[in-house]
Enzyme design. Sequence first.
Site, mmCIF file in Angstrom:
data_model
loop_
_atom_site.group_PDB
_atom_site.id
_atom_site.type_symbol
_atom_site.label_atom_id
_atom_site.label_comp_id
_atom_site.label_asym_id
_atom_site.label_seq_id
_atom_site.Cartn_x
_atom_site.Cartn_y
_atom_site.Cartn_z
ATOM 1 N N GLY A 1 -5.034 99.195 45.219
ATOM 2 C CA GLY A 1 -4.630 97.788 45.231
ATOM 3 C C GLY A 1 -3.867 97.365 46.473
ATOM 4 C CG HIS B 1 5.595 97.706 46.781
ATOM 5 N ND1 HIS B 1 5.485 96.335 46.721
ATOM 6 C CD2 HIS B 1 4.424 98.154 47.298
ATOM 7 C CE1 HIS B 1 4.289 95.969 47.174
ATOM 8 N NE2 HIS B 1 3.619 97.045 47.522
ATOM 9 C CG HIS C 1 2.260 97.649 58.744
ATOM 10 N ND1 HIS C 1 2.419 97.232 60.046
ATOM 11 C CD2 HIS C 1 3.311 98.487 58.486
ATOM 12 C CE1 HIS C 1 3.505 97.795 60.570
ATOM 13 N NE2 HIS C 1 4.068 98.548 59.632
ATOM 14 C CB CYS D 1 -0.781 93.738 61.240
ATOM 15 S SG CYS D 1 0.303 94.553 60.064
ATOM 16 C CG ASN E 1 0.164 99.309 45.588
ATOM 17 O OD1 ASN E 1 0.284 100.025 44.594
ATOM 18 N ND2 ASN E 1 0.703 98.112 45.662
ATOM 19 C CB CYS F 1 2.452 93.986 63.348
ATOM 20 S SG CYS F 1 2.025 95.743 63.283
ATOM 21 C CG HIS G 1 -0.461 98.725 62.604
ATOM 22 N ND1 HIS G 1 -0.366 97.645 61.753
ATOM 23 C CD2 HIS G 1 -1.713 99.220 62.455
ATOM 24 C CE1 HIS G 1 -1.519 97.489 61.125
ATOM 25 N NE2 HIS G 1 -2.359 98.431 61.533
ATOM 26 C CG ASP H 1 6.929 91.434 47.848
ATOM 27 O OD1 ASP H 1 6.250 92.444 48.084
ATOM 28 O OD2 ASP H 1 6.431 90.315 47.578
ATOM 29 C CG HIS I 1 3.592 97.883 52.159
ATOM 30 N ND1 HIS I 1 2.327 97.803 52.690
ATOM 31 C CD2 HIS I 1 3.490 97.425 50.885
ATOM 32 C CE1 HIS I 1 1.497 97.310 51.789
ATOM 33 N NE2 HIS I 1 2.165 97.087 50.676
HETATM 34 P P1 AMP Z 1 0.370 95.592 48.614
HETATM 35 O O1 AMP Z 1 -0.397 94.892 47.532
HETATM 36 O O2 AMP Z 1 0.902 96.937 48.213
HETATM 37 O O3 AMP Z 1 -0.401 95.628 49.921
HETATM 38 O O4 AMP Z 1 1.679 94.742 48.840
HETATM 39 C C1 AMP Z 1 1.803 93.710 49.757
HETATM 40 C C2 AMP Z 1 3.063 92.975 49.435
HETATM 41 O O5 AMP Z 1 3.441 92.205 50.557
HETATM 42 C C3 AMP Z 1 2.950 92.025 48.239
HETATM 43 O O6 AMP Z 1 3.892 92.394 47.238
HETATM 44 C C4 AMP Z 1 3.256 90.660 48.856
HETATM 45 O O7 AMP Z 1 3.983 89.821 47.993
HETATM 46 C C5 AMP Z 1 4.057 91.036 50.093
HETATM 47 N N1 AMP Z 1 4.034 90.066 51.180
HETATM 48 C C6 AMP Z 1 2.956 89.473 51.735
HETATM 49 N N2 AMP Z 1 3.315 88.653 52.727
HETATM 50 C C7 AMP Z 1 4.665 88.735 52.816
HETATM 51 C C8 AMP Z 1 5.656 88.111 53.654
HETATM 52 N N3 AMP Z 1 5.320 87.243 54.616
HETATM 53 N N4 AMP Z 1 6.951 88.426 53.444
HETATM 54 C C9 AMP Z 1 7.305 89.296 52.485
HETATM 55 N N5 AMP Z 1 6.433 89.918 51.677
HETATM 56 C C10 AMP Z 1 5.134 89.632 51.831
HETATM 57 ZN ZN ZN Z 2 1.080 96.275 61.264
#
Ligand code: AMP
Ligand code: ZN
Length: 114
Positions: free
Chosen positions: A93, A102, A98, A4, A87, A7, A46, A30, A100
């Site tokens: 989408g 936005h 994990h 993950c 999401n 994580c 997690h 992000d 989160h």
């Molecule tokens: P989701 O589509 O809701 O799962 O959002 C995942 C988000 O994580 C996306 O907006 C990605 O740009 C962001 N993301 C992926 N990897 C990283 C990272 N290493 N650091 C910061 N954001 C990330």
């Molecule tokens: Zn995780």
Amino acid sequence: MEDCIFCKIIKGEIPSNKVYEDEEILAFHDINPATPIHILVVPKKHIESLVHLEKEDEVLVGKIYGVINKIAEEQGFKDEGFRVIVNCGENGGQEVMHLHFHILAGKRLGEKIV
Ligand code: AMP
Ligand code: ZN
């Protein structure tokens, strides 16, 4: 969990641009911002997605919204407004499995779905 990406960020194995951290919650910018300010708020525990929340996590979710409010104040976009998106699953989408939140801020958001 081992694979993950969030994580790994929480453990410090992958760098992130941190905005807020406490024992239970981490917030960071992000990597691919959709808006001028795009911050992710994640529980350190997690939890795969919104539907994987358990009764015991309800307090944590409340704290996450408190942290979002604090970030909005500290980062200076509380008064102009912002959007919070979670999401969930395939149709939602969700790409990183994990939970989160936005935070999208810094511009007037036009594409309202609801
Ligand atoms: P989701 O589509 O809701 O799962 O959002 C995942 C988000 O994580 C996306 O907006 C990605 O740009 C962001 N993301 C992926 N990897 C990283 C990272 N290493 N650091 C910061 N954001 C990330
Ligand atoms: Zn995780």
